[in-house]
Write an enzyme that holds these catalytic residues in place. Structure first.
Site, PDB file in Angstrom:
ATOM      1  CE1 TYR A 193     -15.792  -6.306  -4.787  1.00 22.66           C
ATOM      2  CE2 TYR A 193     -18.135  -6.142  -5.241  1.00 22.66           C
ATOM      3  CZ  TYR A 193     -16.861  -5.657  -5.378  1.00 22.66           C
ATOM      4  OH  TYR A 193     -16.649  -4.522  -6.120  1.00 22.66           O
TER       5      TYR A 193
ATOM      6  CE  LYS B 171      -0.609  -1.434  -1.995  1.00 20.49           C
ATOM      7  NZ  LYS B 171       0.430  -0.656  -2.684  1.00 20.49           N
TER       8      LYS B 171
ATOM      9  CG  ASP C   9       0.367   0.778  -5.943  1.00 18.81           C
ATOM     10  OD1 ASP C   9       0.698  -0.349  -6.376  1.00 18.81           O
ATOM     11  OD2 ASP C   9       0.971   1.336  -5.002  1.00 18.81           O
TER      12      ASP C   9
ATOM     13  CG  ASP D 111     -15.858  -2.599  -8.906  1.00 17.70           C
ATOM     14  OD1 ASP D 111     -16.573  -2.563  -9.912  1.00 17.70           O
ATOM     15  OD2 ASP D 111     -15.997  -1.830  -7.932  1.00 17.70           O
TER      16      ASP D 111
ATOM     17  CG  ASP E 114     -15.811   1.740 -13.162  1.00 20.39           C
ATOM     18  OD1 ASP E 114     -16.283   0.694 -13.648  1.00 20.39           O
ATOM     19  OD2 ASP E 114     -16.520   2.573 -12.545  1.00 20.39           O
TER      20      ASP E 114
END
Ligand code: NAD
Ligand code: IPM
Ligand code: MN
Length: 364
Positions: free
Chosen positions: A146, A197, A230, A254, A258
């Site tokens: 970001y 990750k 994942d 983020d 959701d």
């Protein structure tokens, strides 16, 4: 009914930034909760409305002016934001200036996003109920992908190159992970998950994994579980009940929140606080965006913004007022006195009316 002792003696300046689209509609309603506390309960809240967002940007180019930034830094106890994003500003430059100006500028490194289902009916998973969905995501909020480092080269040609750097600092990673463990310790939670990750992003996320293991040593009673993001996304759907606290980087936070919103009834139910632990001043916002297709139709769910006001009350040292809002939202949903996205048939305003009446009844 709550005891009617005087609450909140010291004055608190709250900057209200409704922003764009449904942001303006839900903040109009959330403001009524604050007005109610102020007028009916004598809370010392000073509400300061900020005319910032796409309309203002399109009118005179203003995004996040220095005078406002400085007054917030100097005087405010909280900023309550609706949402930013408007199809008339396709580059979203105003949204980035304001949202990142607040998050980065105030160094609000912990984006705290509770994922809590308030009614069995809101949980979309077969065989799962509300008690299975109760976690908090600690999303790093000042670094990662970001920060805007990168650029485009040979734009519009066949040789075009586009780069966004993923910036991670030892300090930034550590303080966010510590915030997650501290939350677990404070609430007697026995496990913290960290999503990275590191199998692919072996520089940046090796740092996350190493720091996670180091910080975990300071919390011997808390199990530290590492998961690749994942896989963690899958576990959230397969069995959310095993997850109580997630610490993760900006981008993964983020996305995971959701997914979390989907587990709790949708974005209309997801609240968040952007904090710098140890400081009072925070930015409070529903997780959802400006939802342009819903704007101006009185259909947006105001409850994410109500729950967000609840987080603000907790930050002000009044968790009982947070619980009161949460209980009122829970009852409104159970009674189907809510918007369509959560199974009711009411509009934004009417569902807010009912919920505020419940808050009033509880306060006495
Ligand atoms: P969105 O959150 O606006 O909407 C996604 C979906 O969730 C839509 O289907 C919408 O109908 C539903 N939804 C969202 N809030 C709801 C509510 N209160 N009640 C009922 N349903 C609700 O996400 P998007 O469509 O990806 O983004 C729209 C704009 O908002 C974009 O410009 C985006 O950048 C911006 N955005 C801003 C913020 C913020 O300011 N904090 C957050 C997310 C997205
Ligand atoms: C959020 C939003 C923002 C983010 C966008 C609008 C930049 O999706 O608050 O979740 O990615 O942080
Ligand atoms: Mn988001």
């Amino acid at each position: 009914m709550l005891a009617s002792a005087p609450i909140m003696a010291s004055s608190k300046l709250i900057a209200l930034l409704p922003g764009d689209g449904i942001g303006t509609e839900v903040i109009t309603q959330a403001r009524r909760v604050l007005d109610f506390y102020r007028e009916k309960r004598g809370m010392n809240l000073d509400l300061w409305s900020l005319d910032l967002g796409a309309d203002r940007y399109l009118k005179d180019g203003t995004t996040y002016p220095k005078e406002i930034r400085e007054r917030i830094e100097r005087e405010a106890s909280a900023v309550l934001l609706g949402a930013l994003g408007d199809p008339r500003v396709p580059g979203l430059e105003h949204a980035r200036d304001i949202l990142f100006g607040l998050r980065f500028g105030l160094d609000l490194y912990a984006n705290v996003r509770p994922v809590k289902a308030l009614d069995d009916r809101l949980v979309p998973l077969k065989g799962r109920t509300a008690k299975d969905v109760d976690m908090v995501v600690f999303r790093e909020n000042t670094e990662g992908i970001y920060v805007g480092m990168g650029g485009q080269f040979k734009r519009g040609t066949p040789d075009e190159i586009a780069i966004n750097e993923d910036l991670n600092t030892r300090k930034g990673v550590e303080r966010l992970i510590v915030a997650g463990f501290e939350h677990a310790r404070k609430h007697g939670i026995g496990v913290v998950h960290m999503a990275d990750k590191s199998n692919a992003m072996r520089h940046a996320h090796e740092l996350w994994l190493r720091v996670f293991r180091e910080v975990a040593k300071d919390y011997p009673g808390i199990e530290a579980v590492h998961a690749y993001v994942d896989a963690l996304a899958m576990y959230m759907i397969q069995d959310p009940s095993v997850i109580q606290v997630i610490v993760t980087c900006n981008l993964f936070g983020d996305i995971l929140t959701d997914i979390g919103a989907a587990l709790q009834g949708g974005l209309g139910m997801a609240c968040s606080a952007n904090l710098h632990p140890g400081r009072l001043l925070g930015l409070f916002e529903p997780v959802h965006g400006s939802a342009p297709p819903l704007a101006g139709k009185d259909v947006a769910n105001p409850f994410a913004s109500f729950l967000t006001v609840g987080l603000m009350m907790s930050q002000f040292g009044h968790p009982e007022l947070d619980a009161l809002i949460e209980d009122s939202v829970r009852e409104s949903v159970a009674a189907k006195e809510c918007t369509r996205d959560v199974g009711g048939a009411l509009g934004t305003r009417a569902s807010a009316d009912g919920c505020i009446a419940r808050v009033a009844a509880k306060l006495g």
